[in-house]
Design a protein around this motif. Structure first.
Motif, PDB file in Angstrom:
ATOM      1  N   HIS A 102       0.835  -1.199   0.000  1.00  0.00           N
ATOM      2  CA  HIS A 102       0.000   0.000   0.000  1.00  0.00           C
ATOM      3  C   HIS A 102       0.868   1.245   0.000  1.00  0.00           C
ATOM      4  N   ASN A 130       3.020   3.524   3.394  1.00  0.00           N
ATOM      5  CA  ASN A 130       2.338   3.569   4.691  1.00  0.00           C
ATOM      6  C   ASN A 130       3.382   3.583   5.806  1.00  0.00           C
ATOM      7  N   LEU A 160      -3.175   2.299  15.269  1.00  0.00           N
ATOM      8  CA  LEU A 160      -3.522   3.261  14.209  1.00  0.00           C
ATOM      9  C   LEU A 160      -3.212   2.677  12.838  1.00  0.00           C
ATOM     10  N   HIS A 161      -2.525   1.560  12.825  1.00  0.00           N
ATOM     11  CA  HIS A 161      -2.070   0.958  11.554  1.00  0.00           C
ATOM     12  C   HIS A 161      -2.558  -0.496  11.505  1.00  0.00           C
ATOM     13  N   ARG A 197     -15.100  12.952  20.890  1.00  0.00           N
ATOM     14  CA  ARG A 197     -13.667  12.584  20.936  1.00  0.00           C
ATOM     15  C   ARG A 197     -13.372  11.652  22.106  1.00  0.00           C
ATOM     16  N   LEU A 249     -13.430   5.649  15.990  1.00  0.00           N
ATOM     17  CA  LEU A 249     -14.128   4.640  15.194  1.00  0.00           C
ATOM     18  C   LEU A 249     -13.069   3.863  14.396  1.00  0.00           C
ATOM     19  N   GLY A 251     -11.190   1.342  12.042  1.00  0.00           N
ATOM     20  CA  GLY A 251     -11.614   0.805  10.756  1.00  0.00           C
ATOM     21  C   GLY A 251     -12.163   1.879   9.836  1.00  0.00           C
ATOM     22  N   PHE A 252     -12.236   3.113  10.370  1.00  0.00           N
ATOM     23  CA  PHE A 252     -12.665   4.245   9.526  1.00  0.00           C
ATOM     24  C   PHE A 252     -11.534   5.268   9.453  1.00  0.00           C
ATOM     25  N   GLY A 253     -11.484   5.986   8.366  1.00  0.00           N
ATOM     26  CA  GLY A 253     -10.490   7.053   8.193  1.00  0.00           C
ATOM     27  C   GLY A 253      -9.229   6.526   7.558  1.00  0.00           C
ATOM     28  N   HIS A 254      -8.546   7.410   6.848  1.00  0.00           N
ATOM     29  CA  HIS A 254      -7.302   6.996   6.190  1.00  0.00           C
ATOM     30  C   HIS A 254      -6.526   8.246   5.789  1.00  0.00           C
ATOM     31  N   ARG A 255      -5.202   8.169   5.879  1.00  0.00           N
ATOM     32  CA  ARG A 255      -4.399   9.326   5.521  1.00  0.00           C
ATOM     33  C   ARG A 255      -4.541   9.652   4.034  1.00  0.00           C
ATOM     34  N   ARG A 286     -10.313  -1.647  -1.168  1.00  0.00           N
ATOM     35  CA  ARG A 286     -10.106  -3.006  -0.640  1.00  0.00           C
ATOM     36  C   ARG A 286     -11.274  -3.435   0.251  1.00  0.00           C
ATOM     37  N   ARG A 301     -15.284  15.080   7.548  1.00  0.00           N
ATOM     38  CA  ARG A 301     -13.850  14.762   7.694  1.00  0.00           C
ATOM     39  C   ARG A 301     -13.398  13.692   6.695  1.00  0.00           C
ATOM     40  N   ASN A 309     -11.963   1.700   5.965  1.00  0.00           N
ATOM     41  CA  ASN A 309     -10.668   1.354   5.379  1.00  0.00           C
ATOM     42  C   ASN A 309     -10.518  -0.162   5.353  1.00  0.00           C
ATOM     43  N   ASP A 318      -9.394  -2.223   7.285  1.00  0.00           N
ATOM     44  CA  ASP A 318      -9.517  -2.981   8.537  1.00  0.00           C
ATOM     45  C   ASP A 318     -10.941  -3.128   9.045  1.00  0.00           C
ATOM     46  N   ARG A 345       2.091  -8.408   4.060  1.00  0.00           N
ATOM     47  CA  ARG A 345       2.763  -7.125   3.869  1.00  0.00           C
ATOM     48  C   ARG A 345       4.276  -7.257   3.772  1.00  0.00           C
TER      49      ARG A 345
HETATM   50  C1  SDX Z   1      -4.110   1.109   7.760  1.00  0.00           C
HETATM   51  O1  SDX Z   1      -1.335   4.378   5.336  1.00  0.00           O
HETATM   52  C2  SDX Z   1      -1.798   3.252   4.868  1.00  0.00           C
HETATM   53  O2  SDX Z   1      -1.846   3.006   3.683  1.00  0.00           O
HETATM   54  C3  SDX Z   1      -2.285   2.284   5.943  1.00  0.00           C
HETATM   55  C4  SDX Z   1      -3.043   1.047   5.462  1.00  0.00           C
HETATM   56  C5  SDX Z   1      -2.132   0.104   4.701  1.00  0.00           C
HETATM   57  O3  SDX Z   1      -2.646  -0.684   3.889  1.00  0.00           O
HETATM   58  O4  SDX Z   1      -0.914   0.096   5.022  1.00  0.00           O
HETATM   59  O5  SDX Z   1      -4.134   1.426   4.639  1.00  0.00           O
HETATM   60  C6  SDX Z   1      -3.581   0.242   6.660  1.00  0.00           C
HETATM   61  O6  SDX Z   1      -3.373   1.422   8.657  1.00  0.00           O
HETATM   62  C7  SDX Z   1      -5.535   1.610   7.678  1.00  0.00           C
HETATM   63  C8  SDX Z   1      -5.903   2.579   8.860  1.00  0.00           C
HETATM   64  C9  SDX Z   1      -6.231   1.718  10.077  1.00  0.00           C
HETATM   65  N1  SDX Z   1      -6.405   2.590  11.281  1.00  0.00           N
HETATM   66  C10 SDX Z   1      -7.622   2.786  11.815  1.00  0.00           C
HETATM   67  O7  SDX Z   1      -8.679   2.354  11.356  1.00  0.00           O
HETATM   68  C11 SDX Z   1      -7.588   3.600  13.107  1.00  0.00           C
HETATM   69  C12 SDX Z   1      -8.691   4.665  13.059  1.00  0.00           C
HETATM   70  N2  SDX Z   1      -8.297   5.670  12.062  1.00  0.00           N
HETATM   71  C13 SDX Z   1      -7.659   6.878  12.545  1.00  0.00           C
HETATM   72  O8  SDX Z   1      -6.782   6.657  13.609  1.00  0.00           O
HETATM   73  C14 SDX Z   1      -7.111   7.755  11.414  1.00  0.00           C
HETATM   74  O9  SDX Z   1      -8.112   7.878  10.498  1.00  0.00           O
HETATM   75  C15 SDX Z   1      -5.832   7.351  10.702  1.00  0.00           C
HETATM   76  C16 SDX Z   1      -4.697   7.130  11.641  1.00  0.00           C
HETATM   77  C17 SDX Z   1      -6.045   6.123   9.880  1.00  0.00           C
HETATM   78  C18 SDX Z   1      -5.468   8.498   9.759  1.00  0.00           C
HETATM   79  O10 SDX Z   1      -5.163   9.589  10.555  1.00  0.00           O
HETATM   80  P1  SDX Z   1      -4.772  11.010   9.911  1.00  0.00           P
HETATM   81  O11 SDX Z   1      -4.627  10.917   8.436  1.00  0.00           O
HETATM   82  O12 SDX Z   1      -3.647  11.582  10.709  1.00  0.00           O
HETATM   83  O13 SDX Z   1      -6.067  11.844  10.099  1.00  0.00           O
HETATM   84  P2  SDX Z   1      -6.377  12.758  11.349  1.00  0.00           P
HETATM   85  O14 SDX Z   1      -6.084  11.996  12.604  1.00  0.00           O
HETATM   86  O15 SDX Z   1      -5.721  14.079  11.142  1.00  0.00           O
HETATM   87  O16 SDX Z   1      -7.989  12.901  11.241  1.00  0.00           O
HETATM   88  C19 SDX Z   1      -8.597  14.011  10.642  1.00  0.00           C
HETATM   89  C20 SDX Z   1      -9.807  14.284  11.527  1.00  0.00           C
HETATM   90  C21 SDX Z   1      -9.454  14.551  12.985  1.00  0.00           C
HETATM   91  O17 SDX Z   1     -10.539  15.327  13.508  1.00  0.00           O
HETATM   92  P3  SDX Z   1     -10.312  16.934  13.671  1.00  0.00           P
HETATM   93  O18 SDX Z   1      -9.241  17.094  14.729  1.00  0.00           O
HETATM   94  O19 SDX Z   1      -9.866  17.443  12.302  1.00  0.00           O
HETATM   95  O20 SDX Z   1     -11.667  17.482  14.071  1.00  0.00           O
HETATM   96  O21 SDX Z   1     -10.664  13.123  11.569  1.00  0.00           O
HETATM   97  C22 SDX Z   1     -10.713  12.613  12.907  1.00  0.00           C
HETATM   98  C23 SDX Z   1      -9.528  13.205  13.647  1.00  0.00           C
HETATM   99  O22 SDX Z   1      -9.834  13.311  15.045  1.00  0.00           O
HETATM  100  N3  SDX Z   1     -10.590  11.153  12.781  1.00  0.00           N
HETATM  101  C24 SDX Z   1     -11.378  10.285  13.417  1.00  0.00           C
HETATM  102  C25 SDX Z   1     -10.975   9.030  12.932  1.00  0.00           C
HETATM  103  N4  SDX Z   1      -9.988   9.173  12.033  1.00  0.00           N
HETATM  104  C26 SDX Z   1      -9.738  10.496  11.957  1.00  0.00           C
HETATM  105  N5  SDX Z   1     -12.352  10.449  14.327  1.00  0.00           N
HETATM  106  C27 SDX Z   1     -12.950   9.318  14.755  1.00  0.00           C
HETATM  107  N6  SDX Z   1     -12.634   8.064  14.333  1.00  0.00           N
HETATM  108  C28 SDX Z   1     -11.658   7.896  13.424  1.00  0.00           C
HETATM  109  N7  SDX Z   1     -11.354   6.682  13.002  1.00  0.00           N
END
Ligand code: SDX
Length: 403
Positions: free
Chosen positions: A206, A209, A240-241, A271, A275, A277-281, A289, A329, A334, A336, A361
């Motif tokens: 991916h 990452n 987070l990953h 906060r 959540l 499994g939701f959100g992605h950089r 996927r 947002r 994602n 997961d 991976r």
């Molecule tokens: C993987 O990078 C890759 O390619 C990874 C991956 C791969 O194949 O290698 O795709 C695999 O790691 C998928 C991601 C798995 N992680 C999760 O599901 C954990 C939950 N997700 C979050 O922790 C978060 O979305 C990340 C870590 C995945 C991404 O974080 P970012 O890009 O740093 O985004 P951010 O934290 O700046 O979020 C932006 C906003 C924030 O709110 P505000 O401060 O702007 O108001 O969205 C919020 C965050 O608080 N937010 C969430 C959230 N994810 C982001 N709020 C609630 N639940 C979430 N999951």
């Protein structure tokens, strides 16, 4: 410090390499391995064939694949002393801690693969000898990843280790080693082996990452690939990953039922909860996927029966997808969000889920490692800068004079 500024937190918008391996369009939800759409590979290819594509850049001919597969399956056997290594962990050691250590341990067997001991040009010359040497490390790491994962699993189950079988595919052989209980001619379910193969293919790479960056950062000092892979494994362990597939199930269990979803969503908006499994950089729409994984889940549930958490997962998914907090947002499912439901239905223990992310991976990490070793101009150590915001110059005060 002239001209230095923190370009973005967490490398939000920083590219450190050029790569030919994986392409992601986060807005359109596109993922391609060496130009091939993930949807085509998931339905027409296999994990190991896709591994060849990621590492060498082309789909293999029949002969190339046969040789590649036999090399990797041959390297599935591990040294006898490895059993003592795995048994040395406490009964409740997290399998990711075991696996991270195991990759570094594996490197101790191959001093010939260690540039520090053999001189720095070990892999970077690009000549036949160094390409062959690189291949050997790649075959060993991919071949032993499943055996080590199976050993980490069986030591936790208090079971004996199983020698990798012959005549099975890479993924079926892995399932065999996990589940074999001594029955005569045991064979894993072809439906579950196929489902795991699709999941492995989807998790294979991916681009840059966090864990792949860790592997390349570590490999940039020209340490051996086993140590670099161990570093990547440690990074993937985090919730987070790669640890998110385990965190999603713990989240669903804590929610308990669809009726509790609205309260959970409100806690996320305050906060107090994440959540998982939701959100992605990179993806600002649903991870492509996750669509394939959701479909694969239905195939698996036909064999295993539906997971009782599925209703809660679907209610949570629908609630988040229709809630402005997540839409604003761009927080979408994602890779997961659904995968853990499959692993649970297949009977894997919860803390083993991230291991099922690491095994495939390893292929992506190695594809990027090989690309780095062969890059034009040789390997440059990765050494970012910082902006210093600490105290300016001050003189030492002896302890007797401090208040
Ligand atoms: C993987 O990078 C890759 O390619 C990874 C991956 C791969 O194949 O290698 O795709 C695999 O790691 C998928 C991601 C798995 N992680 C999760 O599901 C954990 C939950 N997700 C979050 O922790 C978060 O979305 C990340 C870590 C995945 C991404 O974080 P970012 O890009 O740093 O985004 P951010 O934290 O700046 O979020 C932006 C906003 C924030 O709110 P505000 O401060 O702007 O108001 O969205 C919020 C965050 O608080 N937010 C969430 C959230 N994810 C982001 N709020 C609630 N639940 C979430 N999951």
């Amino acid at each position: 410090q002239k001209g230095l500024r923190v370009s973005d937190k967490g490398f939000l918008n920083t590219a450190v390499i050029q790569s030919e391996i994986t392409y992601i369009d986060g807005d359109a939800g596109i993922l391609r391995y060496r130009g091939y759409p993930i949807e085509q590979l998931a339905t027409q290819s296999s994990f190991l064939e896709t591994a060849y594509l990621l590492i060498y850049g082309v789909l293999p001919t029949k002969d190339q694949f046969t040789l590649f597969e036999s090399e990797i399956l041959h390297h599935g056997v591990v040294h006898a002393e490895s059993e003592e290594f795995f048994r040395s962990f406490r009964y409740d050691a997290h399998p990711m801690a075991i696996l991270t250590s195991a990759f570094a341990y594996l490197g101790s067997y191959y001093s010939e693969a260690n540039p520090s001991l053999q001189g720095q040009s070990l892999f970077t010359k690009g000549d036949k000898a160094s390409l062959a040497n690189m291949d050997k490390q790649i075959f060993r790491l991919i071949g032993k990843a499943t055996t080590f994962a199976a050993m980490a699993y069986r030591v936790r189950q208090g079971r004996d280790f199983v020698t990798p079988p012959t005549g099975l595919s890479y993924t079926a052989s892995f399932l065999y080693q996990l589940d074999h209980l001594g029955q005569v001619d045991y064979a894993p379910s072809p439906v579950l082996a196929k489902a795991l193969d699709v999941l492995f293919l989807l998790h294979a790479d991916h681009e840059l990452n966090a864990s792949c960056t860790t592997v390349l950062q570590t490999a940039s000092s020209l340490v051996d690939p086993y140590s670099a892979i161990a570093a990547g494994c440690a990074s993937l362990y985090g919730p987070l990953h790669g640890g998110a597939n385990e965190a999603v199930i713990r989240m669903l269990i804590s929610i308990g039922s669809p009726a509790n979803v609205p309260a959970f969503i409100e806690a996320v908006k305050r906060r107090e909860k994440v959540l998982s499994g939701f959100g992605h950089r990179v993806y600002k729409t649903t991870d492509p996927r996750s669509y394939i994984i959701r479909k694969t889940a239905d195939e698996v549930f036909k064999i295993t029966g539906k997971d009782e958490l599925l209703e809660t997962a679907m209610a949570l998914h629908d609630a988040a997808m229709n809630d402005e907090f997540f839409q604003k947002r761009k927080l979408y499912p994602n890779v997961d969000f659904w995968s853990g439901l499959i692993y649970r239905a297949m009977g894997f223990p919860l803390d083993f889920f991230p291991v099922l992310f690491v095994v495939p991976r390893v292929v992506g990490w190695l594809a990027h490692w090989r690309q780095m070793m062969l890059q034009q101009g040789g390997v440059k150590i990765w050494r970012p800068r910082q902006v210093y915001v600490g105290p300016s110059k001050r003189d030492y005060v002896s302890i007797d004079d401090r208040t």
